[in-house]
Structure formats: C-alpha cells, structure tokens
Design an enzyme around this catalytic site. Structure first.
Site, PDB file in Angstrom:
ATOM      1  N   CYS A 154       0.815  -1.220   0.000  1.00  0.00           N
ATOM      2  CA  CYS A 154       0.000   0.000   0.000  1.00  0.00           C
ATOM      3  C   CYS A 154       0.848   1.268   0.000  1.00  0.00           C
ATOM      4  O   CYS A 154       0.304   2.375  -0.111  1.00  0.00           O
ATOM      5  CB  CYS A 154      -0.941   0.006   1.196  1.00  0.00           C
ATOM      6  SG  CYS A 154      -1.815  -1.557   1.395  1.00  0.00           S
ATOM      7  N   CYS A 177     -12.830  -0.027   8.865  1.00  0.00           N
ATOM      8  CA  CYS A 177     -11.972  -0.461   7.749  1.00  0.00           C
ATOM      9  C   CYS A 177     -12.139   0.440   6.530  1.00  0.00           C
ATOM     10  O   CYS A 177     -13.253   0.835   6.193  1.00  0.00           O
ATOM     11  CB  CYS A 177     -12.326  -1.880   7.328  1.00  0.00           C
ATOM     12  SG  CYS A 177     -12.271  -3.083   8.669  1.00  0.00           S
ATOM     13  N   SER A 178     -11.031   0.700   5.843  1.00  0.00           N
ATOM     14  CA  SER A 178     -11.108   1.373   4.551  1.00  0.00           C
ATOM     15  C   SER A 178     -11.665   0.386   3.525  1.00  0.00           C
ATOM     16  O   SER A 178     -11.573  -0.822   3.710  1.00  0.00           O
ATOM     17  CB  SER A 178      -9.734   1.879   4.123  1.00  0.00           C
ATOM     18  OG  SER A 178      -8.821   0.814   4.015  1.00  0.00           O
ATOM     19  N   HIS A 205      -9.459   3.547  -0.932  1.00  0.00           N
ATOM     20  CA  HIS A 205      -8.063   3.094  -0.823  1.00  0.00           C
ATOM     21  C   HIS A 205      -7.685   2.170  -1.977  1.00  0.00           C
ATOM     22  O   HIS A 205      -7.465   0.973  -1.795  1.00  0.00           O
ATOM     23  CB  HIS A 205      -7.869   2.403   0.536  1.00  0.00           C
ATOM     24  CG  HIS A 205      -6.475   1.949   0.813  1.00  0.00           C
ATOM     25  ND1 HIS A 205      -5.357   2.560   0.286  1.00  0.00           N
ATOM     26  CD2 HIS A 205      -5.997   0.927   1.596  1.00  0.00           C
ATOM     27  CE1 HIS A 205      -4.269   1.932   0.714  1.00  0.00           C
ATOM     28  NE2 HIS A 205      -4.625   0.946   1.497  1.00  0.00           N
TER      29      HIS A 205
END
Lengths: 383, 383
Positions: B82, B204-205, B332
């Site tokens: 990420c 959570c994304s 994301h």
C-alpha cells in the site's frame, strides 16, 4: 564516481532447496561480506523481481529484506519484467548521484522452477500487452514473430540463429555458476523441437532460479580499500510500446537503440571501445538484434557475422559476447539477469573470471524487459 | 527546489467502466494537461501499483504507459504494497535531486473491485510475511492485533477507535472525489459487524479503484509559470520487519517514527508547523498510531484526543487530519493512495480544496505498506 566493490551470485538453475527469499538473503549477505563492510554501512537497497507476486503471492519484498537484515533503511522494489534487475541498478546509480558518500546494495532474484508449466507460461506472458495475452501469444511466440521477421527480411535461415546458442553454451561450459555447462552443436540446435517457429528448444533460454547482488558506493574510502572495483560509466533506460503492434519496425528493438545511444554518449566511448558485452539473449534472435541495435554490427549483418564466431572467447576479434553463457546457458531467473550481466562484467574487468577470462578495459550490459518494452544499457570500466 | 505543478485524481470508488490501464491513462494525461505542458516535456515517469500482477496478470506496466503516451522515456514501476505510490514519489524526488532542469510525472493506480472476495483477500495478504499468510492472517487480522494491543495497553474501548471513522466520513462527505460521501455516527460504527475483532466494518477502509498523478519539476521556468505550485520540503522512506513477530513493540510502527524524524529534520520544521496532514488510516487504529508515531501526539494519548475531534475541519486546533476523507472515506485503491495524499495537500496548500478547505502553510503525507513494513513521510510547503 559510482563504483561497484563486490558481487555475489548464487548458482543459477533448478534450486529446489531454496525459496525466493532464501536466494535474496544469500546474495545480499554474501555481497556485503565480499565488500568487506558491515551491513550497517548500507544506506539503501534496490531489488529487482518480476514474479514474486504472481507465482507465490509475495509482494512487499522490501520489508522481507528489512526483516532478514534487521535494518530500517529504504528498500525499493522495481518491476519491469525481465529488465527488473537492470532497472533496479539504473535507479541505484541515480540515487548515488543525488547522495554523496553513500553505499547501496542492488539485488535481483527470481524463483521460477517451483511453478508448473501453465503457471510459468502465464507469469511470463504478464510481460506482454493485455491484447497480446488475449490473443494467446506466449513469450516465445512474440520472439518467434520477431525472428521470423528478421530471417525473412534479411534472407537468413534458422541455422543463422543456432550459432548464438552454440557460442553461449561454449561459454557456459566454462562458468561454474551457469545452469547448463554442456557444449552443443548447430546440428543439435537444428534437431531440437520447435517451441514457437522458427525458434526451437535450443534457441530458448531456460526457466531458472537464482539471485545476484552488487554493492555500489561513492564513498572514497570504501572505493580506495576495495579489493576489486569497477567504475559505472553510464546506465540508461528507455521504453517502447509494450505490444508489437505499437512498433514501427519488428527487426529492431527501439528501446535498445535509444538506451545504447544515451549510454555511449554519457560514457564518452565509441562502440569499438567495448571489449566485453553481456547481451539479453532470452532467445537466439535477441542477441542478433542486440548486436545490431547497440551498434556493434550493422542492421541485417548479424545473421552472417554470428556464423564466424567472432564474439566467442578466443576469437581474437576484440569483442567477446556473453562470456557468462548468456541467458541461454547461464540461465535466466528473470529478476536476477540484469544483475548477473553487470556482475559478469565486474568479474571480467577485475580478472576474476577464471576459465572464461578475456581481456578488456570496458564492458557493456544490455537487459531487456518482455519483447522490448524496456531496455537498460550499462557501461562499466576498469578503475 | 522540487516543485509540484499539477495534480489529477480520478474519482475513487467502484469504477467498473474503467480498466487499470484506463485509470492510469486518465490520471497521466489529465495531470500533464493541468500542468500546461506537452507530454514531450516529461523526462521520466514513476508508477506505483501493487496488484496488477496478481489480479490481472499485468506486469511490465512501464511499457504500457510508454505505449499509451507514444514516448520512449524511462518509466519505473515501484511496489511496496500500500506504500507503492509513496515510494514512487520518494524516488522521483531523488531523481530530480540528481538531475537538474527535469520534469517527472508520478502516478499511482489500482483496480481492485473486479476481483472476487477471495482473490482480493489473498492479494492484500501478499503484503504480509509468508509465515503470517500460512497462519491464515488476513490484512484486517494483522491490524486487529495491533488494535487489540493498543486498546489493552492504554486502557481504551472500541469507541475510541470509532471517532476516526466518524471524522473522516465527515471530511469525505465534503470531497467530490471520495468513494463514500456520507456522514456516519459513533453508534453506526459500534453497531457495524466485526471484520477482525476489535475492528468492525466501519473501522476499515474500502476496496477501491482509482488513480492519481502529479507533475513535479525543478525547471525554473515551469515553476515560475505554474498556475498552482507546492514545494517538496522532504520525503523519506523507512522499513521494518514485514512480520509482526519481528517487531520490538506492537503499539507503534517504527518505520513511521524513523521516516517522520528524517522528514522533519530534512524539512527543518517542527511538528507544530504542520497544519494539514493526510495519514494512512487503512483501519481506524492506524490513524491513532500515526498521530503518535509521527509525534503530533504523545504515545498513548491518541485514544483520548481523537474523541475531542480536534483534528476535524473547523475545530480550530491548528492541525486538520485527512481532509480528503482519508483512506476510510475517500477510498483506498492501494497504489494510488500515496499520490492522493500528496495531491490532497497540493489542493489544500493552493486553496483548491473547495468545501473542505483549511488554512495552513505546511502539509504532511504518511503512506504505509502492509502492517508497517514500509512507511513514507512527505512534507510539502506553500511556495
């Protein structure tokens, strides 16, 4: 001047006893040891790897190396298909240009022989355009098209390709780290089965495991104290359309032409100054194209000149090509190949190449991604 | 001084009408257009992408971009889970330090919503250590362990996490490019189902598609003529053990601490100088850890201070965090996130942030790979 002060290569081949991360760890730790430095003297690490994600769901390998070394330094992973190693080296050189008094490690690694035939074929095709993949084109299929174009345009036969394999196996037989250490004949190449016409099995480089690493520095004390040192005169990268359909011509890899022109300009050298070259012979046709695209030979004449074996060890022509055995005989763990080429030049230019030693002051390495979408050309010189 | 002269972001979300390569092409071409330059003025491109290989068998994406733009310039692909986008930006900055009078484009992209639940879970877990994968740990599972450690050690409840999500959804509702433009309440977070205890769905994304690109230059004429420009004061990258078992502590991400210390030293700024920050809130716990690890708040106090909403737009505290909505609400798409963070600072520092505009002279972006194996901290300033 950026200077390579050590090189370590694992054997290339079917290394079933080692994982990808084992191979990286071995190359990294041995290259640090050979440089006679502590790991704490390394400021950054540059990793080239193509298939860790697709073959074993391992991404984020920079942090794997950080865990292996118990260091918090930057570790960068690069991916440009089979040019991943060359790309990592080229960026490491830029890092040193921007940062005085630093030392970096560049490592390339690939673990391919654990995968089944379908998986490795698919992984290799990830280097090609999406439309080429949908059309069912394999990696040998793409180079088969390039070979067919070349042979037809310049009126050569398949035998003109075979000499590349024969020469490179002759060299590989003299390299202890090579995957294949067996000489072959033109007849054997011609009798081997077709993989993607006109390319036959013995026109193709193998599926391989292996890793290779160099330590490079611009720290004057480390350069002065190095047992064996080689100077980086230039390293340049160029790109081209990933798909063959996007190219103007198919008898040349334009990315190679551009990268080579830039590398010679930066190094302020002529083609004739190069005595040793490691060229990207993933298939026999690729070495012929590279000889012409880099400018060692004129366009269209490689098919003839390769038959004279003038780039073979001992020919006395002044330019020896793929003393390591090339990708063809030394093996082609794709992420490692770019580093192995540079490492072979390092061994040659520092007189450590044992049975395959040739004379020369300057060496050139040429690393290609996919069917020519990326090319890296690096020129090294004796200190 | 390296200067950002344009930014383009696609909407983040479920973009089923676009492929990964479409998203890259859009972000690249629009960023070039916004910079008011020709594509021929770009000297090199830096791409961050994590999953192109594992999800769609697309590697060698540098050459895909070369084909899209019909250019032969170097295109580098970086992968650090990420943190792929942040890593690409950090290396682009080094490239410009080494090369005067150059202009680069940095693009991050990811296409995640075409994959099934199993495929995306496996792809995300590729950011973790092999032993963690074998143990069955998912990406939320790893952050669940970090969250449990933090809540237990500093005696907080799950509600202390929830405020991060509430704040970032409040911001996301004001960002037209955000995936989720809906405010939520603490009660909604607390009632959402567990994903990996103590983390619930609204901690959570999301899984997202999207791309983001900046044009950065050190060419004085381009900087002078730029409509909107922001200066890169520092960008630093650090690593840590990929596996949690290799870490000394689990209530801190050491890579963030190291990268932040280096970034502030290089920028010659204090923590209090930063008015706008984009922090890597892949899970709510991650923003709390980041606030402490970067040094905005003391270790252990984030759980309390987040409940005061002092980092929310309009709080008047002087530091606003994740005005874009963060990873949580803006989305994301992992390779794009590092660039979107930098782009959000660019929009804020050049007064283009519309409904979410806050005051401030300096901004900080914080991009994390996996569970903390890589961290990139970047500090930008108004010209």
């Amino acid at each position: 001047m950026n200077t390579i002060i050590s090189y370590h290569q694992t054997k290339f081949g079917e290394l079933w006893e080692f994982s990808l991360h084992d191979l990286i760890r071995i190359a990294v730790t041995e290259a640090i040891k050979d440089a006679n430095i502590e790991k704490s003297q390394i400021d950054a690490i540059f990793l080239g790897n193509m298939m860790g994600g697709v073959l074993e769901n391992s991404l984020h390998m920079g942090a794997v190396i950080a865990e292996q070394l118990k260091l918090h330094i930057p570790v960068y992973r690069f991916e440009a298909a089979c040019a991943s190693g060359g790309m990592a080296f080229q960026q490491a050189n830029i890092y040193l240009k921007a940062n005085p008094d630093k030392t970096v490690l560049v490592v390339g690694a690939e673990k391919m022989t654990d995968a089944g035939a379908g998986a490795i074929t698919e992984a290799l095709s990830a280097a090609a355009g999406i439309d080429e993949q949908f059309a069912g084109l394999t990696f040998p299929g793409l180079y088969g098209m390039l070979a067919r174009t070349y042979l037809d345009k310049y009126n050569y036969s398949e035998e003109n390709l075979a000499h590349v394999a024969v020469k490179n196996h002759y060299h590989g037989a003299r390299n202890k780290k090579a995957q294949f250490r067996k000489e072959i004949t033109v007849e054997q190449v011609m009798k081997s089965p077709y993989v993607a016409s006109p390319l036959k099995m013995l026109d193709c480089s193998p599926i391989s495991d292996g890793a290779a690493a160099v330590v490079m520095t611009n720290n004057k004390t480390l350069i002065k104290n190095a047992k064996h040192a080689v100077t980086v005169l230039s390293t340049e990268l160029a790109t081209d359309s990933i798909s063959l359909k996007g190219r103007k011509r198919l008898d040349t890899l334009e990315a190679t032409v551009i990268a080579a022109d830039k590398a010679f300009a930066e190094a302020q050298l002529e083609r004739k100054d190069i005595h040793i070259a490691e060229l990207h012979d993933c298939f026999t046709i690729a070495e012929l194209l590279a000889m012409e695209d880099i400018g060692f030979w004129k366009k269209g004449e490689a098919g003839n000149r390769i038959a004279n074996y003038e780039t073979k060890i001992g020919s006395g022509s002044g330019l020896t090509v793929n003393t390591s055995g090339g990708l063809k005989a030394a093996g082609h763990p794709v992420g490692a190949t770019g580093l192995k080429q540079i490492g072979e030049l390092y061994m040659q230019l520092t007189n450590q190449a044992e049975d395959r030693q040739v004379d020369g002051k300057y060496g050139l390495a040429h690393n290609v991604g996919g069917s020519g979408g990326t090319a890296v050309v690096t020129i090294l010189g004796q200190v």
